[in-house]
Design a protein around this motif. Structure first.
Motif, PDB file in Angstrom:
ATOM      1  N   ASP A 139      82.318  24.785 -70.429  1.00  0.00           N
ATOM      2  CA  ASP A 139      82.829  25.598 -69.327  1.00  0.00           C
ATOM      3  C   ASP A 139      84.029  26.441 -69.784  1.00  0.00           C
ATOM      4  O   ASP A 139      84.172  27.606 -69.392  1.00  0.00           O
ATOM      5  CB  ASP A 139      83.246  24.689 -68.164  1.00  0.00           C
ATOM      6  CG  ASP A 139      82.048  24.043 -67.493  1.00  0.00           C
ATOM      7  OD1 ASP A 139      80.907  24.336 -67.899  1.00  0.00           O
ATOM      8  OD2 ASP A 139      82.249  23.240 -66.563  1.00  0.00           O
ATOM      9  N   ALA A 140      84.852  25.814 -70.608  1.00  0.00           N
ATOM     10  CA  ALA A 140      86.026  26.548 -71.101  1.00  0.00           C
ATOM     11  C   ALA A 140      85.610  27.741 -71.940  1.00  0.00           C
ATOM     12  O   ALA A 140      86.215  28.831 -71.862  1.00  0.00           O
ATOM     13  CB  ALA A 140      86.922  25.611 -71.907  1.00  0.00           C
ATOM     14  N   ALA A 141      84.569  27.557 -72.760  1.00  0.00           N
ATOM     15  CA  ALA A 141      84.091  28.659 -73.592  1.00  0.00           C
ATOM     16  C   ALA A 141      83.521  29.777 -72.743  1.00  0.00           C
ATOM     17  O   ALA A 141      83.717  30.976 -73.031  1.00  0.00           O
ATOM     18  CB  ALA A 141      83.038  28.145 -74.574  1.00  0.00           C
ATOM     19  N   VAL A 142      82.807  29.435 -71.663  1.00  0.00           N
ATOM     20  CA  VAL A 142      82.239  30.454 -70.783  1.00  0.00           C
ATOM     21  C   VAL A 142      83.345  31.275 -70.136  1.00  0.00           C
ATOM     22  O   VAL A 142      83.230  32.506 -69.959  1.00  0.00           O
ATOM     23  CB  VAL A 142      81.342  29.797 -69.706  1.00  0.00           C
ATOM     24  CG1 VAL A 142      80.899  30.826 -68.664  1.00  0.00           C
ATOM     25  CG2 VAL A 142      80.111  29.153 -70.350  1.00  0.00           C
ATOM     26  N   GLN A 143      84.444  30.624 -69.779  1.00  0.00           N
ATOM     27  CA  GLN A 143      85.547  31.338 -69.127  1.00  0.00           C
ATOM     28  C   GLN A 143      86.245  32.336 -70.048  1.00  0.00           C
ATOM     29  O   GLN A 143      87.015  33.185 -69.578  1.00  0.00           O
ATOM     30  CB  GLN A 143      86.560  30.326 -68.587  1.00  0.00           C
ATOM     31  CG  GLN A 143      86.031  29.470 -67.445  1.00  0.00           C
ATOM     32  CD  GLN A 143      85.476  30.303 -66.303  1.00  0.00           C
ATOM     33  OE1 GLN A 143      86.132  31.257 -65.844  1.00  0.00           O
ATOM     34  NE2 GLN A 143      84.266  29.970 -65.861  1.00  0.00           N
ATOM     35  N   GLU A 144      85.985  32.267 -71.337  1.00  0.00           N
ATOM     36  CA  GLU A 144      86.566  33.213 -72.294  1.00  0.00           C
ATOM     37  C   GLU A 144      85.606  34.350 -72.636  1.00  0.00           C
ATOM     38  O   GLU A 144      85.959  35.262 -73.385  1.00  0.00           O
ATOM     39  CB  GLU A 144      86.959  32.479 -73.582  1.00  0.00           C
ATOM     40  CG  GLU A 144      88.008  31.394 -73.396  1.00  0.00           C
ATOM     41  CD  GLU A 144      89.333  31.949 -72.894  1.00  0.00           C
ATOM     42  OE1 GLU A 144      89.688  33.090 -73.285  1.00  0.00           O
ATOM     43  OE2 GLU A 144      90.018  31.270 -72.106  1.00  0.00           O
ATOM     44  N   MET A 145      84.376  34.307 -72.111  1.00  0.00           N
ATOM     45  CA  MET A 145      83.357  35.288 -72.484  1.00  0.00           C
ATOM     46  C   MET A 145      83.524  36.591 -71.717  1.00  0.00           C
ATOM     47  O   MET A 145      84.018  36.607 -70.580  1.00  0.00           O
ATOM     48  CB  MET A 145      81.967  34.720 -72.211  1.00  0.00           C
ATOM     49  CG  MET A 145      81.583  33.559 -73.096  1.00  0.00           C
ATOM     50  SD  MET A 145      79.929  32.933 -72.669  1.00  0.00           S
ATOM     51  CE  MET A 145      79.740  31.628 -73.885  1.00  0.00           C
ATOM     52  N   ASP A 146      83.052  37.685 -72.340  1.00  0.00           N
ATOM     53  CA  ASP A 146      82.972  38.949 -71.620  1.00  0.00           C
ATOM     54  C   ASP A 146      81.643  39.004 -70.882  1.00  0.00           C
ATOM     55  O   ASP A 146      80.866  38.050 -70.908  1.00  0.00           O
ATOM     56  CB  ASP A 146      83.132  40.128 -72.577  1.00  0.00           C
ATOM     57  CG  ASP A 146      82.075  40.153 -73.678  1.00  0.00           C
ATOM     58  OD1 ASP A 146      81.055  39.436 -73.546  1.00  0.00           O
ATOM     59  OD2 ASP A 146      82.268  40.882 -74.678  1.00  0.00           O
ATOM     60  N   LEU A 147      81.373  40.126 -70.224  1.00  0.00           N
ATOM     61  CA  LEU A 147      80.170  40.238 -69.404  1.00  0.00           C
ATOM     62  C   LEU A 147      78.893  40.007 -70.219  1.00  0.00           C
ATOM     63  O   LEU A 147      78.023  39.221 -69.840  1.00  0.00           O
ATOM     64  CB  LEU A 147      80.132  41.608 -68.732  1.00  0.00           C
ATOM     65  CG  LEU A 147      78.872  41.919 -67.909  1.00  0.00           C
ATOM     66  CD1 LEU A 147      78.746  40.951 -66.748  1.00  0.00           C
ATOM     67  CD2 LEU A 147      78.899  43.369 -67.411  1.00  0.00           C
ATOM     68  N   ALA A 148      78.783  40.680 -71.349  1.00  0.00           N
ATOM     69  CA  ALA A 148      77.568  40.574 -72.157  1.00  0.00           C
ATOM     70  C   ALA A 148      77.362  39.148 -72.669  1.00  0.00           C
ATOM     71  O   ALA A 148      76.251  38.611 -72.644  1.00  0.00           O
ATOM     72  CB  ALA A 148      77.622  41.549 -73.321  1.00  0.00           C
ATOM     73  N   ALA A 149      78.444  38.521 -73.136  1.00  0.00           N
ATOM     74  CA  ALA A 149      78.332  37.168 -73.679  1.00  0.00           C
ATOM     75  C   ALA A 149      77.969  36.171 -72.588  1.00  0.00           C
ATOM     76  O   ALA A 149      77.165  35.251 -72.791  1.00  0.00           O
ATOM     77  CB  ALA A 149      79.641  36.762 -74.354  1.00  0.00           C
ATOM     78  N   ALA A 150      78.559  36.328 -71.394  1.00  0.00           N
ATOM     79  CA  ALA A 150      78.267  35.412 -70.297  1.00  0.00           C
ATOM     80  C   ALA A 150      76.801  35.509 -69.877  1.00  0.00           C
ATOM     81  O   ALA A 150      76.127  34.491 -69.653  1.00  0.00           O
ATOM     82  CB  ALA A 150      79.178  35.710 -69.109  1.00  0.00           C
ATOM     83  N   MET A 151      76.294  36.738 -69.778  1.00  0.00           N
ATOM     84  CA  MET A 151      74.896  36.902 -69.392  1.00  0.00           C
ATOM     85  C   MET A 151      73.958  36.381 -70.475  1.00  0.00           C
ATOM     86  O   MET A 151      72.911  35.791 -70.191  1.00  0.00           O
ATOM     87  CB  MET A 151      74.619  38.371 -69.093  1.00  0.00           C
ATOM     88  CG  MET A 151      75.355  38.864 -67.845  1.00  0.00           C
ATOM     89  SD  MET A 151      75.043  40.597 -67.452  1.00  0.00           S
ATOM     90  CE  MET A 151      73.276  40.574 -67.181  1.00  0.00           C
ATOM     91  N   SER A 152      74.321  36.558 -71.728  1.00  0.00           N
ATOM     92  CA  SER A 152      73.513  36.024 -72.832  1.00  0.00           C
ATOM     93  C   SER A 152      73.474  34.501 -72.785  1.00  0.00           C
ATOM     94  O   SER A 152      72.439  33.869 -73.037  1.00  0.00           O
ATOM     95  CB  SER A 152      74.069  36.497 -74.173  1.00  0.00           C
ATOM     96  OG  SER A 152      73.966  37.899 -74.297  1.00  0.00           O
TER      97      SER A 152
END
Length: 282
Positions: free
Chosen positions: A175-188
């Motif tokens: 969850d912590a890693a997801v909170q650091e993602m940008d839009l493209a990374a989160a959707m991927s």
């Protein structure tokens, strides 16, 4: 007596019922003695080599002559033949019968004609008849329990596999890693781990944070975020996923600019209204 003597087995010197075997020269011996011959197997009379027991040659005529020999029922004395006496004795009305509750401890034994009258008053037989439906129900319940146990084992195996896939070997981001993602990374991340409810909830939360302004909301919609979140809502019924997904949809579709209307229509076409209503009802 002479006829029976001619039908004796030359090994055990008895007239045996059942199968009779013979060598290629026609010497006959009973199947019981044939099965006890040691290797190398040879005819007891002429010493001719015999084939394997599984390929023994039967003497049908010898068997028929033995079956036609006279015999008498050991219970009622009825005159019959050796071929028919066994079947007659099985159903002979004079054959002693045990009570149907013999295994439960009843020691009664008598004629078939008296058996029904005895069992009508035998307390053990009466109890057996009363318990029979209960026993059948117990057997059915045991079978149902075994079936449910096997189903539970399968569900536990699937749960273990899902948990291993969710937390094992770093395959799914934290969850912590997801909170650091940008839009493209989160959707991927959501596309790659669509089967993991934790990732679906975390990405929904992150999308809500990322879409704080009109530009990012429009970029998310054009990148397919609405459809991706809708897929997650349909896949996972967990409350956390539903809440985070609905919040993300609300954020992406919010605004008063011209693009907001298009995003709202796109969400409606994807079934967002129905999904939100279903989540509220759940």
């Amino acid at each position: 007596a002479m006829a029976a003597q001619r039908l004796e087995c030359p090994v055990c010197l008895e007239v045996q019922d059942g199968q009779q075997h013979q060598c290629r020269e026609g010497h006959v011996f009973c199947a019981s003695c044939d099965s006890s011959l040691r290797a190398p197997r040879r005819c007891p009379e002429c010493r001719m080599a015999l084939g394997p027991l599984s390929q023994a040659i039967r003497s049908r005529s010898h068997e028929e002559r033995i079956a036609a020999l006279p015999a008498a029922c050991s219970h009622c004395g009825l005159a019959t033949t050796r071929g028919d006496v066994a079947a007659h004795e099985q159903g002979c009305p004079q054959r002693p019968r045990a009570c149907s509750a013999a295994e439960a401890g009843c020691a009664w034994s008598g004629l078939l004609a008296d058996k029904a009258a005895h069992e009508a008053t035998c307390p053990l037989a009466v109890c057996q008849r009363m318990l029979a439906p209960l026993r059948a129900r117990v057997v059915a319940l045991e079978a149902e329990l075994r079936s449910q146990g096997a189903e539970n084992e399968q569900l536990l195996s699937r749960l273990a596999a899902l948990e291993a896939g969710e937390a094992g070997e770093g395959a799914a981001p934290s969850d912590a890693a997801v909170q650091e993602m940008d839009l493209a990374a989160a959707m991927s991340a959501l596309r790659a781990h669509a089967s993991v409810p934790r990732v679906a909830a975390a990405v929904g939360d992150r999308l809500a944070d990322l879409c704080a302004d009109e530009r990012s909301r429009q970029a998310a919609a054009e990148a397919g975020a609405i459809e991706l979140v809708m897929a997650a809502l349909r896949t996972h019924s967990e409350e956390r996923v539903q809440c985070k997904g609905c919040a993300a949809l609300g954020t992406i579709c919010s605004g008063t600019e011209g693009g907001a209307e298009g995003r709202q229509q796109r969400a409606a076409d994807a079934g967002a209204l129905e999904a939100v209503v279903a989540a509220m009802r759940a």
